[in-house]
Structure formats: structure tokens, C-alpha cells
Design a protein around this motif. Structure first.
Motif, PDB file in Angstrom:
ATOM      1  N   VAL A 295      11.890-118.145  54.065  1.00 23.78           N
ATOM      2  CA  VAL A 295      12.019-118.433  52.642  1.00 23.78           C
ATOM      3  C   VAL A 295      13.330-119.180  52.430  1.00 23.78           C
ATOM      4  N   PHE A 296      13.200-120.395  51.922  1.00 25.85           N
ATOM      5  CA  PHE A 296      14.359-121.238  51.631  1.00 25.85           C
ATOM      6  C   PHE A 296      14.618-121.235  50.127  1.00 25.85           C
ATOM      7  N   THR A 297      15.879-121.165  49.739  1.00 22.54           N
ATOM      8  CA  THR A 297      16.294-121.383  48.358  1.00 22.54           C
ATOM      9  C   THR A 297      16.937-122.760  48.324  1.00 22.54           C
ATOM     10  N   VAL A 298      16.585-123.545  47.328  1.00 25.55           N
ATOM     11  CA  VAL A 298      17.016-124.941  47.290  1.00 25.55           C
ATOM     12  C   VAL A 298      17.224-125.373  45.839  1.00 25.55           C
TER      13      VAL A 298
ATOM     14  N   ALA B 280       5.599-124.883  48.313  1.00 31.26           N
ATOM     15  CA  ALA B 280       6.669-125.227  47.363  1.00 31.26           C
ATOM     16  C   ALA B 280       6.528-124.338  46.142  1.00 31.26           C
ATOM     17  N   GLY B 281       7.596-123.612  45.813  1.00 29.39           N
ATOM     18  CA  GLY B 281       7.572-122.751  44.633  1.00 29.39           C
ATOM     19  C   GLY B 281       7.416-123.571  43.366  1.00 29.39           C
ATOM     20  N   THR B 282       6.623-123.070  42.438  1.00 32.64           N
ATOM     21  CA  THR B 282       6.382-123.821  41.199  1.00 32.64           C
ATOM     22  C   THR B 282       7.616-123.918  40.319  1.00 32.64           C
ATOM     23  N   ASP B 283       8.621-123.092  40.561  1.00 33.08           N
ATOM     24  CA  ASP B 283       9.861-123.190  39.770  1.00 33.08           C
ATOM     25  C   ASP B 283      10.824-124.212  40.363  1.00 33.08           C
TER      26      ASP B 283
ATOM     27  N   THR C 182      12.653-124.033  43.078  1.00 35.17           N
ATOM     28  CA  THR C 182      13.832-123.531  43.780  1.00 35.17           C
ATOM     29  C   THR C 182      13.534-122.822  45.098  1.00 35.17           C
ATOM     30  N   ARG C 183      12.275-122.776  45.491  1.00 37.01           N
ATOM     31  CA  ARG C 183      11.933-122.100  46.734  1.00 37.01           C
ATOM     32  C   ARG C 183      10.976-122.965  47.555  1.00 37.01           C
ATOM     33  N   VAL C 184      11.103-122.843  48.859  1.00 41.08           N
ATOM     34  CA  VAL C 184      10.150-123.407  49.808  1.00 41.08           C
ATOM     35  C   VAL C 184       9.911-122.320  50.836  1.00 41.08           C
ATOM     36  N   VAL C 185       8.652-122.080  51.167  1.00 41.07           N
ATOM     37  CA  VAL C 185       8.309-121.057  52.139  1.00 41.07           C
ATOM     38  C   VAL C 185       7.537-121.702  53.275  1.00 41.07           C
ATOM     39  N   ASN C 186       7.945-121.389  54.485  1.00 38.66           N
ATOM     40  CA  ASN C 186       7.229-121.813  55.679  1.00 38.66           C
ATOM     41  C   ASN C 186       6.577-120.562  56.267  1.00 38.66           C
ATOM     42  N   TYR C 187       5.254-120.528  56.260  1.00 33.53           N
ATOM     43  CA  TYR C 187       4.480-119.428  56.837  1.00 33.53           C
ATOM     44  C   TYR C 187       3.908-119.971  58.140  1.00 33.53           C
ATOM     45  N   ALA C 188       4.441-119.521  59.266  1.00 33.89           N
ATOM     46  CA  ALA C 188       4.026-120.059  60.561  1.00 33.89           C
ATOM     47  C   ALA C 188       3.493-118.961  61.462  1.00 33.89           C
ATOM     48  N   GLN C 189       2.484-119.312  62.224  1.00 33.34           N
ATOM     49  CA  GLN C 189       1.906-118.382  63.193  1.00 33.34           C
ATOM     50  C   GLN C 189       2.108-118.935  64.601  1.00 33.34           C
ATOM     51  N   TRP C 190       2.488-118.030  65.497  1.00 30.01           N
ATOM     52  CA  TRP C 190       2.731-118.358  66.894  1.00 30.01           C
ATOM     53  C   TRP C 190       1.969-117.359  67.755  1.00 30.01           C
TER      54      TRP C 190
END
Length: 111
Positions: free
Chosen positions: A20-23, A56-59, A61-69
Motif C-alpha cells: 500500500v503506497f500513500t502518494v 488506484a484509490g478513488t481519493d 492518495t493511495r495505490v495498492v499493488n496486489y501481487a501473487q508469487w
């Protein structure tokens, strides 16, 4: 070879990395673009990669990377990969804050 898609299931044989990134709002698109490019150019070619989903968060201010390995070991190997590190540094320079963590899927519900 058939395409592998993101499947969320409690018994899936994958390790899940959620970052979870805050930007700042004016940098959200830039961060999304960096993560998409990193996934296309590097991550998808790293052994053990299954899938990645950039949200990409609708507000703004957030970007989430959901990754599977395939495994936690594959995630740790990716973190040591110089090409992956280059893209991670680029994303970190855009974000104000980020929190990557490994997760297990405990429960999935559908209608």
C-alpha cells in the motif's frame, strides 16, 4: 501455455504480497505508470511471478499493488534482484510512504 490469472482462494498455492503506497494526488498516475511498467518489463519475468494487480484509490492518495508469487522465497528472491530493486527505488521516490507485507488468504466469500 495457458494464461494464469489472479485467483483469490484460501487454499491457493501462492504467496500474496500487498504493498500500500500513500502518494500526493498529483503523483498518483505517475506511480501507477511506474508500477505497471515495472511489472511489464521486470516482475513478470522474475521466476515465481504469478500475477500483479495495480489499484488506484478513488481519493487519489493511495495505490495498492496486489501481487501473487509461487512462494515467499520467490518474493524474497525478487527483492534481491537488481532490476526489480531499480523499479522499487523509482516507486519509493514517488510515494510518500509504502508498506509491503506478505499475507495469507484466510477466507473468501461470494454471493
Amino acid at each position: 501455455m495457458s494464461a494464469v490469472t489472479t485467483t483469490i482462494a484460501a487454499d491457493a498455492p501462492v504467496a500474496t504480497l500487498i504493498n500500500v503506497f500513500t502518494v500526493q494526488e498529483d503523483r498518483q498516475r505517475q506511480l501507477v505508470d511506474v508500477l505497471v511498467r515495472a511489472t511489464d518489463e521486470v516482475m513478470r519475468n522474475v521466476p515465481g511471478f504469478v500475477a500483479a494487480n495495480i489499484h488506484a484509490g478513488t481519493d487519489g492518495t493511495r495505490v495498492v499493488n496486489y501481487a501473487q508469487w509461487r512462494s515467499a522465497d520467490a518474493i524474497h528472491a525478487m527483492l534481491d534482484d537488481p532490476a526489480a530493486q531499480e523499479h522499487m527505488r523509482e516507486a519509493a521516490a514517488i510515494a510518500d510512504h509504502f508498506e509491503p507485507h506478505l499475507y495469507t488468504v484466510e477466507s473468501v466469500h461470494h454471493r
